[in-house]
Design an enzyme around this catalytic site. Structure first.
Site, PDB file in Angstrom:
ATOM      1  N   GLU A   9      -1.367   8.320  -5.596  1.00  9.62           N
ATOM      2  CA  GLU A   9      -0.760   7.286  -4.760  1.00  9.62           C
ATOM      3  C   GLU A   9      -0.810   5.929  -5.457  1.00  9.62           C
ATOM      4  O   GLU A   9       0.156   5.157  -5.412  1.00  9.62           O
ATOM      5  CB  GLU A   9      -1.466   7.213  -3.403  1.00  9.62           C
ATOM      6  CG  GLU A   9      -1.283   8.459  -2.550  1.00  9.62           C
ATOM      7  CD  GLU A   9      -2.357   9.517  -2.777  1.00  9.62           C
ATOM      8  OE1 GLU A   9      -2.594  10.315  -1.856  1.00  9.62           O
ATOM      9  OE2 GLU A   9      -2.967   9.557  -3.878  1.00  9.62           O
ATOM     10  N   CYS A  11      -7.453   6.231  -1.366  1.00 11.68           N
ATOM     11  CA  CYS A  11      -6.029   5.922  -1.395  1.00 11.68           C
ATOM     12  C   CYS A  11      -5.533   5.360  -0.068  1.00 11.68           C
ATOM     13  O   CYS A  11      -4.642   4.515  -0.040  1.00 11.68           O
ATOM     14  CB  CYS A  11      -5.231   7.164  -1.778  1.00 11.68           C
ATOM     15  SG  CYS A  11      -5.462   7.616  -3.513  1.00 11.68           S
TER      16      CYS A  11
END
Length: 296
Positions: A108, A136
């Site tokens: 991500e 994330c």
């Protein structure tokens, strides 16, 4: 010899026997394996295969995962950040041998940094092949689109980020109004003539460091090419993304992993924190190079 990305994509086409994936790989080959699909290309694929952009992105995840670098885990994660422009920015996890685990790039982070460096103004959707970890989720909470950001997984779509991160702590709790992906401009100047130093200083001027003011940027010399990376802080501090990781990630997603890095310049503002020791460590372990350091 084919590089690992090309080999991974070639193997994927052979394994999947999927016409969409085959055409995706042809598209990437035509653009030098740059891991981005502009809005017009996305729309063309969506019309051809009768898919929504999110459905198309979900089908693209195995392709994104081919950009992973996983010598330790052998576990490839692919992600696609869909910008507010409608363009797709691929990302994948990256691990670095002989460096600390904290230097790892999450998929991500990879996709988001890719979009940021490409000039995207906001992320509308994050599409990923595995549920985002807590690291994330916190990293995405720094975005200017965090309140409306939607997360899409193969088994579950259209979930708001804050469904995964309830009662979230973020930049607004620390009175930060100009957040990640909002325009950043800091008054750093370089009067010399070295283009690599100039690029590193420019990257630092666009970096995001509202908590420490330790603005920094990295520039890599690849033959005649220059690849830059920017520092991006987080309200929770630890999910902060360092500029060398940002630059190496961008190099990989530009399809340039076989081009040797000749020089590394880091430009950093004087502050109570510094990224220099970790940057030196990764540059030595991964690139076999010393850092040329510019104090701003």
């Amino acid at each position: 010899m084919k590089n690992t990305i090309i080999k991974g994509l070639t193997d994927l086409v052979e394994q999947k026997r999927d016409n969409l994936i085959r055409q995706m790989v042809v598209q990437l080959e035509a653009q030098g394996y740059k891991a981005v699909l502009e809005q017009a290309t996305v729309q063309q694929f969506c019309r051809q295969f009768a898919l929504s952009p999110v459905e198309f992105a979900l089908r693209c995840l195995p392709v994104a995962a081919c950009y992973a670098l996983t010598p330790i885990s052998q576990f490839n994660v692919g992600a696609i950040a869909i910008g507010q422009s409608g363009s797709f920015y691929f990302g994948a996890n990256q691990e670095f041998v002989a460096a600390s685990m904290q230097q790892t790039v999450h998929a991500e982070q990879s996709a988001i940094s890719h979009a940021w460096l490409a000039g995207e103004k906001a992320i509308a959707h994050m599409v990923v092949n595995y549920t985002p970890c807590g690291h994330c989720r916190q990293f995405m909470n720094e975005l200017n689109s965090a309140e409306r950001l939607k997360i899409h997984l193969p088994h579950s779509q259209n979930n708001l980020l804050h469904n995964y991160l309830p009662d979230a702590f973020g930049p607004k709790d620390l009175n930060i109004q100009n957040v990640f992906f909002d325009g950043q401009s800091h008054p750093f100047n370089y009067q010399g003539h070295d283009p690599l130093i100039r690029a590193a200083v420019e990257a630092a001027s666009q970096s995001y460091a509202p908590y420490s003011q330790a603005f920094s940027g990295v520039a890599l010399q690849l033959g005649e090419l220059i690849i830059c990376g920017r520092y991006a802080e987080n309200a929770a501090f630890n999910p902060t993304f360092l500029p060398l990781q940002s630059a190496l990630n961008y190099q990989r997603l530009q399809g340039l992993i076989d081009v040797k890095v000749r020089r590394v310049v880091m430009a950093e503002a004087k502050a109570d924190l510094t990224s220099l020791p970790m940057t030196q460590s990764l540059a030595g372990a991964h690139l076999g190079l010393d850092i040329e350091y510019i104090s701003l």
